[in-house]
Scaffold this active site. Sequence first.
Site, PDB file in Angstrom:
ATOM      1  N   GLU A 110     101.265  96.693  91.574  1.00  0.00           N
ATOM      2  CA  GLU A 110      99.617  96.937  91.503  1.00  0.00           C
ATOM      3  C   GLU A 110      99.270  96.351  90.147  1.00  0.00           C
ATOM      4  O   GLU A 110      99.412  97.427  89.157  1.00  0.00           O
ATOM      5  CB  GLU A 110      99.420  98.236  91.744  1.00  0.00           C
ATOM      6  CG  GLU A 110      98.180  98.923  91.654  1.00  0.00           C
ATOM      7  CD  GLU A 110      97.330  98.690  90.432  1.00  0.00           C
ATOM      8  OE1 GLU A 110      96.863  97.553  90.170  1.00  0.00           O
ATOM      9  OE2 GLU A 110      97.098  99.832  89.711  1.00  0.00           O
ATOM     10  N   GLU A 131      93.623  90.780  85.477  1.00  0.00           N
ATOM     11  CA  GLU A 131      94.725  91.324  84.739  1.00  0.00           C
ATOM     12  C   GLU A 131      96.077  90.568  85.027  1.00  0.00           C
ATOM     13  O   GLU A 131      97.240  91.169  84.642  1.00  0.00           O
ATOM     14  CB  GLU A 131      95.084  92.913  84.752  1.00  0.00           C
ATOM     15  CG  GLU A 131      93.896  93.678  84.445  1.00  0.00           C
ATOM     16  CD  GLU A 131      93.966  95.237  84.687  1.00  0.00           C
ATOM     17  OE1 GLU A 131      95.023  95.655  84.929  1.00  0.00           O
ATOM     18  OE2 GLU A 131      93.021  95.939  84.420  1.00  0.00           O
TER      19      GLU A 131
HETATM   20  C1  LIG Z   1      97.894  98.962  86.337  1.00  0.00           C
HETATM   21  S1  LIG Z   1      99.563  99.520  85.868  1.00  0.00           S
HETATM   22  C2  LIG Z   1     100.057 100.052  87.341  1.00  0.00           C
HETATM   23  C3  LIG Z   1     101.243 101.153  87.194  1.00  0.00           C
HETATM   24  C4  LIG Z   1     101.774 102.027  88.183  1.00  0.00           C
HETATM   25  N1  LIG Z   1     102.441 100.886  89.123  1.00  0.00           N
HETATM   26  C5  LIG Z   1     100.663 102.617  88.756  1.00  0.00           C
HETATM   27  O1  LIG Z   1      99.886 102.316  89.914  1.00  0.00           O
HETATM   28  O2  LIG Z   1     100.358 103.746  88.082  1.00  0.00           O
HETATM   29  C6  LIG Z   1     100.254  98.005  85.911  1.00  0.00           C
HETATM   30  C7  LIG Z   1     101.833  98.270  85.208  1.00  0.00           C
HETATM   31  O3  LIG Z   1     102.568  96.935  85.152  1.00  0.00           O
HETATM   32  C8  LIG Z   1     103.301  96.913  84.041  1.00  0.00           C
HETATM   33  N2  LIG Z   1     103.464  95.366  83.817  1.00  0.00           N
HETATM   34  C9  LIG Z   1     102.380  94.419  83.809  1.00  0.00           C
HETATM   35  N3  LIG Z   1     102.894  93.017  83.756  1.00  0.00           N
HETATM   36  C10 LIG Z   1     104.111  93.153  83.493  1.00  0.00           C
HETATM   37  C11 LIG Z   1     105.325  92.288  83.606  1.00  0.00           C
HETATM   38  N4  LIG Z   1     105.046  91.028  83.307  1.00  0.00           N
HETATM   39  N5  LIG Z   1     106.534  92.923  83.814  1.00  0.00           N
HETATM   40  C12 LIG Z   1     106.735  94.166  83.794  1.00  0.00           C
HETATM   41  N6  LIG Z   1     105.774  94.792  83.861  1.00  0.00           N
HETATM   42  C13 LIG Z   1     104.646  94.675  83.824  1.00  0.00           C
HETATM   43  C14 LIG Z   1     102.464  97.624  82.903  1.00  0.00           C
HETATM   44  O4  LIG Z   1     103.243  97.648  81.783  1.00  0.00           O
HETATM   45  C15 LIG Z   1     101.843  98.835  83.763  1.00  0.00           C
HETATM   46  O5  LIG Z   1     102.784  99.819  83.414  1.00  0.00           O
END
Ligand SMILES: C[S@@+](CC[C@H](N)C(=O)[O-])C[C@H]1O[C@@H](n2cnc3c(N)ncnc32)[C@H](O)[C@@H]1O
Length: 749
Positions: free
Chosen positions: A499, A508
């Site tokens: 997500e 994003e």
């Molecule tokens: C919008 S949040 C969603 C978090 C969770 N899945 C939720 O629904 O509550 C996106 C998450 O992806 C992680 N994230 C973004 N890009 C990433 C990457 N390249 N590798 C690992 N994690 C990543 C961010 O740190 C964040 O925790």
Amino acid sequence: MANGYFGHDNDNADDIRPAFHIGQHDSTRSETLTNTQYGRVLNSGFRFVTTPITNTHFHERIVQLVSDSQQQSGSRVDPIVTPITPGDTTLFPEAYTSGFIGQVLNLEVDYANFCGVRSIIVPGPRQDSTQAGSGRGIAQYARAIQEALLIGTRVNLIIHLPMYREPGLEEKAAPLSISDETPDNLQSSKEIDIFTSWDSWHVIRTVCDYDTRLFVALRIPRVLPSKDLQMRWFSEPLQYLTYCPSTFQTNKGGHPSLGRPHQELIHTYMRLKHAPYFLLCDVGPELQDEPAAEQKIDPESTSQFPTLEDAAAATQPAKTDHKVQGHNAYLAYLRHLERQQEPYTELELNTLTNFQDWLQSPLQPLSDNLESVTYEVFEGDPVKYNQYEIAIEEALKEWSELKKPTSSPDGVVIAVAGSGRGPLVTRALQASETTGVPVKVWAVEKNPNAYVYLLRQNQMVWGGRVTVVKTDMRAWKGPVISPPDAPVAHGKVDILVSELLGSFGDNELSPECLDGIQHVLAPDHGISIPSSYTAHMSPISTPRLFADVKNRREGGDTNAFNTPWVVRLFALDFVAARVPDHGRFQLAWEFEHPLPQATMDTVALRRSGGVVGGGGGSMAGGVGANDHNARQCHLTFVCKSRGVIHGLAGYFEAVLYESQIEEDETGNRPKVELSTLPDMIDQKSKDMVSWFPIFFPLKQPLYFPGDSELEVTMWRQTNDAKVWYEWMVEAFRLVKNMVAVHAQTRYDD
Ligand SMILES: C[S@@+](CC[C@H](N)C(=O)[O-])C[C@H]1O[C@@H](n2cnc3c(N)ncnc32)[C@H](O)[C@@H]1O
């Protein structure tokens, strides 16, 4: 009492509804109210009352001045207005209610500002710029208001305008001079152009450069115009809705009431966070028995200003006044309507109303590490997670039915990429329990703080069933499948759950992140949840947001107009019509996951520098490894009514899972989806509040005539280091064989 609106209501006392603030205005009032009169108006149920700033003495003085000046033939010089004298006004600093002003605006505004007045209702122009011969008048009027805003440094100016000019119902005021009179032949047109009053407002506020102290008092007509004009005014900074007795109809019981369209308009307008106040005009109570304040101060005594004590004594109530004020039927009816308003839903009370039209910078979860409280806000919306759980359930059921291979002997391998604090991990485990399909779950997260939280969740909630990995997903080699003492070997993932979506879908950087982790997906049968997402947009009129962005830029945020803002858009007007082939909301572009292997091979080749000449490398100077994620769209929106746009509203839809087995009678496969599109959200993900729309502002508002086409071009640009959007809007109108063009170009980096 039948139909008298006195009755008790049986509503739940805990219900919270929009509050109606109802004030009173008397168009024949020429004096400031005495304390007793003011008290009477308040006692009859009104919350506030208007007062004139100057009186008939002042008005007559000005008329005389104009007349004298006109008799001096050949004189082209404006007469000089002498300052306001005590005889010209009954408003003194101790009286501080809002009021109407008439002529000689600056003097009155300046004096009112001195008295501490904060809101001045200014009668709007009596003719509109689009009426023949009136353009110059509107320009002068707008210029006068602009100057008055400079003079009244603390006052709000509220321009009183009709929603539209009702033929034959416009007020007739004695003109100050012959040149102000309109020849009859200019008024006799039978065509009603309902947008002329809005046109005048648009000229005024444009000349005043969208000043945030400039508002509208909107006179509500007896017959409401079409919805597009109602929504146009809805998007404007409304301060008052004014109602005269002629707006009301009489019900069977002989009491004033409003028809269904009026009730709906009030219902819509009162959902605004800064809902307009009501101003009932010429509905009583009668206050004539109280001697007017002006009679107690000699209008001729212009040389001597009374002391505050004298002025106060002169306005004391008569001691013998015992008249009780009667019931006001108009006010009672509005109070009745107030009780009929839909109570706020939980969602409106807790989230939606607070966030109305509040600009937020978009999150950057890839470059920033989110705080726990931000995750908590995400987790507060169950709709998104329910949809994900249904999608995983469907995928697992069909996995089992289709007897697809699994990448682990223990079950279907699920990786939650970007797990945050783990809500999707919990849902994946639940989906496995519901379907009875065994799974092996991996949680991948780059945020080191969220990683700690995930480890704790695994201990306390998931019973150690999850393997937590702290890494950027693009660098993850896949699930370790070798025993602890053997050389490390990596396996594959069957279902990649993520997500990473923003308000515009891809903003994003979900495409870039998912491309980077695709190498861990089982090549033939691996799937991604979501499997695709699309960006959509619509041109909108949002004067308040435009003023907000402009103020931010003037406050030092030089990128304010280059930023796509996340905002719960509310006070807006969708200017585009719904017509076949050119919807109000249109698709900009789409991303699908996983990418075809051929695309991945080209990306790998480019990254390794293996593509030389003819197609390798981007124009931006990099190797072009992300070129496949660039997008462009050119969309045409049809606008029937004229108007102005201030930017583009952006939305997204995502297909989480599309059935691989089932088909409906039209050959479509059932899908589990998310949508933020206003016309689809209820059908696809009702009550979902995880994402507000995105707003791409224009640096200059773009005016377009009726029957125009707005052409929107937008690019998702990328080089090897970054991704950005550029956007441009043009308005076209076909005039016989010629094409008129306006253009705007904006970009974001
Ligand atoms: C919008 S949040 C969603 C978090 C969770 N899945 C939720 O629904 O509550 C996106 C998450 O992806 C992680 N994230 C973004 N890009 C990433 C990457 N390249 N590798 C690992 N994690 C990543 C961010 O740190 C964040 O925790």
